[in-house]
Design a protein around this motif. Structure first.
Motif, short mmCIF file in Angstrom:
data_model
loop_
_atom_site.label_atom_id
_atom_site.label_comp_id
_atom_site.label_asym_id
_atom_site.label_seq_id
_atom_site.Cartn_x
_atom_site.Cartn_y
_atom_site.Cartn_z
N HIS A 112 0.89 -1.17 0.00
CA HIS A 112 0.00 0.00 0.00
C HIS A 112 0.93 1.22 0.00
O HIS A 112 1.95 1.22 0.68
CB HIS A 112 -0.89 -0.03 1.25
CG HIS A 112 -1.79 1.16 1.42
ND1 HIS A 112 -2.56 1.67 0.39
CD2 HIS A 112 -2.04 1.96 2.50
CE1 HIS A 112 -3.24 2.71 0.84
NE2 HIS A 112 -2.95 2.91 2.11
N ASP A 195 -7.69 3.39 -3.01
CA ASP A 195 -7.82 2.50 -1.85
C ASP A 195 -8.46 3.23 -0.67
O ASP A 195 -9.41 2.73 -0.06
CB ASP A 195 -6.44 1.97 -1.46
CG ASP A 195 -6.54 0.88 -0.39
OD1 ASP A 195 -6.94 -0.24 -0.72
OD2 ASP A 195 -6.23 1.18 0.78
N GLU A 199 -12.28 2.36 0.77
CA GLU A 199 -12.55 1.83 2.12
C GLU A 199 -13.35 2.82 2.97
O GLU A 199 -14.11 2.43 3.82
CB GLU A 199 -11.26 1.36 2.82
CG GLU A 199 -10.25 2.43 3.14
CD GLU A 199 -8.83 1.88 3.32
OE1 GLU A 199 -8.52 0.80 2.81
OE2 GLU A 199 -8.02 2.57 3.96
#
Ligand SMILES: NC(=O)c1ccc[n+]([C@@H]2O[C@H](COP(=O)([O-])OP(=O)(O)OC[C@H]3O[C@@H](n4cnc5c(N)ncnc54)[C@H](O)[C@@H]3O)[C@@H](O)[C@H]2O)c1
Ligand SMILES: CC(C)(O)[C@@H](O)C(=O)O
Ligand SMILES: [Mg+2]
Ligand SMILES: [Mg+2]
Length: 348
Positions: A112, A195, A199
């Protein structure tokens, strides 16, 4: 390579395992992603050292699985590829401990891009900085690999010091099973921003708010908490499984025509064009301009006061109490998962 996609999707035949065969990989962390990467790499024939703190409760578990374990600085000094799989919030501190072990031509790799994109880790110019990120929770990375399958993944190159950064990333993606499913190339910026947005707005934040509000609406109107739990939380998994397998139409085809007509006409009462889209745009703005990152970094520097408060409130929500008691009734589902996990460990 499939060319019917808007981007290139890399498969097994696009990866050259010779880029990783002679490398030593230090996997720092043995949590959700760490254990899966370390075990998959090991079984793909790659030399792996797991990097953990001396008092780590995972130390014995990794050794019992047949892996060599060292502290992060020792593991990184010996390795050609250092994979950062400790939590994002502790990565800057762990990086300080391993920085001296990065030699020219080594790779510093992430799953990430938060710390690179928001400038919390600044690697030297003579190392490759890449990302190989399974688009999946770690336990599935492991479970699918064991079945001879894999989960889809991303690769990204932030810094290409060796000239081979992309080939080396693809070889790593192959060794953890991702090229069996398909690997897409992205950038650190795109991975981080999509990302975090996903989320916050949809997967974790959006869905939990939707479920809690649905539950509260039914209970406030006098319906039983058990009925509200089943309807607004339990059944979510069944519906999402249908979407996962067959897309929106797979789901609409499987539910009743009444559910389909009701959903298609009433869904936007709740996730409405004006307010919900504005909210989503605000989430994205705060990700893009770094406001969310600054807030989260400062939370972590001050012992997480808001995080702790929000987490306690979530734990106290009535739906957790009702749900916990109801889930005990069909605990055989959880037991099956635990049995499967045990079987996996016994096989290692
Ligand atoms: N969890 C996921 O499903 C998921 C999915 C995609 C990407 N990622 C990314 O993968 C990375 C790892 O996340 P995770 O969820 O697997 O982490 P995790 O919280 O599951 O595991 C963390 C591991 O790091 C170890 N650790 C913690 N502090 C440490 C320290 N100071 N020194 C050494 N080891 C330490 C812990 O013992 C544990 O083994 C993150 O960058 C995350 O964004 C996670
Ligand atoms: C599994 C998620 C939410 O996709 C990942 O991005 C994470 O941060 O854990
Ligand atoms: Mg994600
Ligand atoms: Mg994430």
């Amino acid at each position: 390579m499939a060319d019917e996609f808007t981007t290139t999707v890399y498969r097994d035949e696009d990866a050259d395992s010779s880029y990783i065969e002679s490398e030593t990989v230090a996997v720092l962390g043995y949590g959700s992603q760490g254990h899966a990467h370390a075990l998959n790499l090991h079984e793909s024939g790659v030399d792996v050292i797991v990097g953990l703190r001396e008092n780590s409760s995972s130390w014995d578990e990794a050794e019992d699985a047949g892996l060599r374990v060292e502290t992060p600085d020792v593991a990184a000094a010996e390795a050609d590829v250092v994979k950062m799989l400790v939590p994002d919030t502790v990565q800057p501190a762990v990086y300080e401990a391993i920085e001296d072990g990065l030699d020219a031509g080594d790779t510093l790799q992430f799953a990430h891009g938060f710390n690179i994109h928001y400038g919390q880790i600044r690697p030297p110019e003579d190392v490759d900085v890449t990302m190989v990120a399974p688009k999946s929770p770690g336990h599935l990375v492991r479970r699918t690999y064991e079945r001879g399958e894999g989960v889809p993944g991303l690769i990204a190159v932030y810094q290409d010091a060796t000239g081979d950064a992309k080939e080396r990333s693809l070889a790593y993606a192959q060794a953890i099973g991702c090229t069996r499913a398909g690997v897409v190339e992205t950038t650190f910026q795109e991975e981080v921003e999509t990302d975090l947005f996903g989320e916050q707005a949809v997967l974790c934040g959006g869905v939990t708010e939707l479920m809690k509000m649905g539950y509260e609406t039914l209970v406030d109107a006098g319906y039983s908490p058990e009925m509200a739990y089943f309807e607004c939380m339990n059944e979510m998994k069944l519906i999402v499984d249908l979407i996962y397998e067959g897309g929106l139409m797979g789901m609409w085809n499987s539910v009743s025509d009444t559910a389909e007509y009701g959903g298609l006409t009433r869904g936007e009462y709740v996730v409405d064009e004006e307010y919900a889209r504005e909210g989503m745009e605000q989430v994205l703005d705060e990700v893009q301009d770094g406001e969310f990152a600054r807030e989260w970094i400062s939370e972590n520097q001050t012992n997480r006061p808001s995080y702790k408060q929000l987490r306690a409130a979530e734990e106290d929500h009535e739906i957790e109490d009702v749900g916990g008691r109801l889930r005990d009734l069909f605990a055989w589902e959880a037991q099956e998962d635990a049995d499967e996990k045990e079987q996996v460990q016994a096989d290692d």
